[in-house]
Design a protein around this motif. Sequence first.
Motif, PDB file in Angstrom:
ATOM      1  N   THR A 163      12.711  -0.326  -9.839  1.00 18.22           N
ATOM      2  CA  THR A 163      12.154  -0.019  -8.524  1.00 18.22           C
ATOM      3  C   THR A 163      10.866  -0.802  -8.302  1.00 18.22           C
ATOM      4  O   THR A 163      10.678  -1.434  -7.250  1.00 18.22           O
ATOM      5  CB  THR A 163      11.893   1.501  -8.398  1.00 18.22           C
ATOM      6  OG1 THR A 163      13.131   2.189  -8.570  1.00 18.22           O
ATOM      7  CG2 THR A 163      11.280   1.852  -7.066  1.00 18.22           C
ATOM      8  N   HIS A 164       9.977  -0.770  -9.289  1.00 12.21           N
ATOM      9  CA  HIS A 164       8.685  -1.459  -9.250  1.00 12.21           C
ATOM     10  C   HIS A 164       8.876  -2.944  -8.941  1.00 12.21           C
ATOM     11  O   HIS A 164       8.295  -3.482  -7.991  1.00 12.21           O
ATOM     12  CB  HIS A 164       8.037  -1.274 -10.630  1.00 12.21           C
ATOM     13  CG  HIS A 164       6.654  -1.777 -10.770  1.00 12.21           C
ATOM     14  ND1 HIS A 164       5.663  -1.024 -11.343  1.00 12.21           N
ATOM     15  CD2 HIS A 164       6.077  -2.958 -10.467  1.00 12.21           C
ATOM     16  CE1 HIS A 164       4.542  -1.711 -11.362  1.00 12.21           C
ATOM     17  NE2 HIS A 164       4.780  -2.893 -10.847  1.00 12.21           N
TER      18      HIS A 164
ATOM     19  N   ARG B 226      -0.211  -0.501 -10.548  1.00 13.80           N
ATOM     20  CA  ARG B 226       0.183  -0.495  -9.132  1.00 13.80           C
ATOM     21  C   ARG B 226       1.387  -1.402  -8.943  1.00 13.80           C
ATOM     22  O   ARG B 226       1.753  -2.160  -9.827  1.00 13.80           O
ATOM     23  CB  ARG B 226      -0.970  -0.947  -8.252  1.00 13.80           C
ATOM     24  CG  ARG B 226      -1.443  -2.368  -8.551  1.00 13.80           C
ATOM     25  CD  ARG B 226      -2.382  -2.895  -7.535  1.00 13.80           C
ATOM     26  NE  ARG B 226      -1.665  -2.894  -6.272  1.00 13.80           N
ATOM     27  CZ  ARG B 226      -2.206  -3.209  -5.117  1.00 13.80           C
ATOM     28  NH1 ARG B 226      -3.440  -3.547  -5.043  1.00 13.80           N
ATOM     29  NH2 ARG B 226      -1.496  -3.188  -4.016  1.00 13.80           N
ATOM     30  N   ILE B 227       1.991  -1.330  -7.762  1.00  7.84           N
ATOM     31  CA  ILE B 227       3.071  -2.231  -7.391  1.00  7.84           C
ATOM     32  C   ILE B 227       2.426  -3.332  -6.559  1.00  7.84           C
ATOM     33  O   ILE B 227       1.975  -3.084  -5.439  1.00  7.84           O
ATOM     34  CB  ILE B 227       4.182  -1.499  -6.619  1.00  7.84           C
ATOM     35  CG1 ILE B 227       4.809  -0.425  -7.517  1.00  7.84           C
ATOM     36  CG2 ILE B 227       5.235  -2.480  -6.118  1.00  7.84           C
ATOM     37  CD1 ILE B 227       5.802   0.479  -6.818  1.00  7.84           C
TER      38      ILE B 227
ATOM     39  N   PRO C 273      12.360  -9.696 -19.090  1.00  6.31           N
ATOM     40  CA  PRO C 273      11.382  -9.955 -18.019  1.00  6.31           C
ATOM     41  C   PRO C 273      11.598  -8.991 -16.847  1.00  6.31           C
ATOM     42  O   PRO C 273      12.726  -8.787 -16.411  1.00  6.31           O
ATOM     43  CB  PRO C 273      11.682 -11.399 -17.604  1.00  6.31           C
ATOM     44  CG  PRO C 273      12.304 -12.009 -18.821  1.00  6.31           C
ATOM     45  CD  PRO C 273      13.104 -10.888 -19.467  1.00  6.31           C
ATOM     46  N   GLY C 274      10.535  -8.370 -16.385  1.00  2.85           N
ATOM     47  CA  GLY C 274      10.631  -7.412 -15.293  1.00  2.85           C
ATOM     48  C   GLY C 274      10.970  -6.015 -15.750  1.00  2.85           C
ATOM     49  O   GLY C 274      11.033  -5.091 -14.947  1.00  2.85           O
ATOM     50  N   GLY C 275      11.226  -5.828 -17.043  1.00  4.85           N
ATOM     51  CA  GLY C 275      11.491  -4.497 -17.579  1.00  4.85           C
ATOM     52  C   GLY C 275      12.911  -4.017 -17.440  1.00  4.85           C
ATOM     53  O   GLY C 275      13.205  -2.850 -17.700  1.00  4.85           O
TER      54      GLY C 275
ATOM     55  N   GLU D 176       8.274  -5.335  -5.381  1.00  3.55           N
ATOM     56  CA  GLU D 176       7.404  -6.518  -5.417  1.00  3.55           C
ATOM     57  C   GLU D 176       8.099  -7.754  -4.854  1.00  3.55           C
ATOM     58  O   GLU D 176       7.445  -8.621  -4.279  1.00  3.55           O
ATOM     59  CB  GLU D 176       6.948  -6.811  -6.851  1.00  3.55           C
ATOM     60  CG  GLU D 176       5.933  -5.846  -7.371  1.00  3.55           C
ATOM     61  CD  GLU D 176       5.509  -6.129  -8.789  1.00  3.55           C
ATOM     62  OE1 GLU D 176       4.425  -5.654  -9.165  1.00  3.55           O
ATOM     63  OE2 GLU D 176       6.233  -6.815  -9.541  1.00  3.55           O
ATOM     64  N   SER D 177       9.406  -7.837  -5.024  1.00  2.00           N
ATOM     65  CA  SER D 177      10.148  -9.034  -4.603  1.00  2.00           C
ATOM     66  C   SER D 177      10.528  -9.040  -3.124  1.00  2.00           C
ATOM     67  O   SER D 177      11.015 -10.055  -2.623  1.00  2.00           O
ATOM     68  CB  SER D 177      11.415  -9.183  -5.454  1.00  2.00           C
ATOM     69  OG  SER D 177      12.391  -8.226  -5.084  1.00  2.00           O
TER      70      SER D 177
END
Length: 126
Positions: free
Chosen positions: A50-51, A82-83, A11-13, A55-56
């Motif tokens: 980074t992405h 997009r972010i 999850p989240g990459g 976001e967090s």
Amino acid sequence: YLGLVETNFWPGGGPADAIYTMATLLAEAATYCPQSRIVAAGYSQGAAITHRAIESLSEAAKNRIAGVVTFGDTQAMQGGGRITGYPVESTSIICNSGDILRTGYHVRRIYLAAGAGALLLHAAGA
């Protein structure tokens, strides 16, 4: 962090602790370096981290980041290109055609990064 092929499918990459660490470092820079212009970049799984880290962040921390560039962002499609919650005009997500992003993994290519470098230099006030 573990930059392994299989962690691209988490999850989240990428590893949650890596996303948390990047978010913490960015938030600390925003808090403790009030006169600095902050930029962020990442490649491949580092781009995904980074992405998701950006976001967090709180809105206050996001507002301190002047520009973001990701190369081969394995979360680009999941994020709609997009972010989320970060200004599109301050973001450059660079992926070559042929990158396999739907699965969260991409084929390494040579990236033409002149525009990305210019974005970060401009964002940094250089």
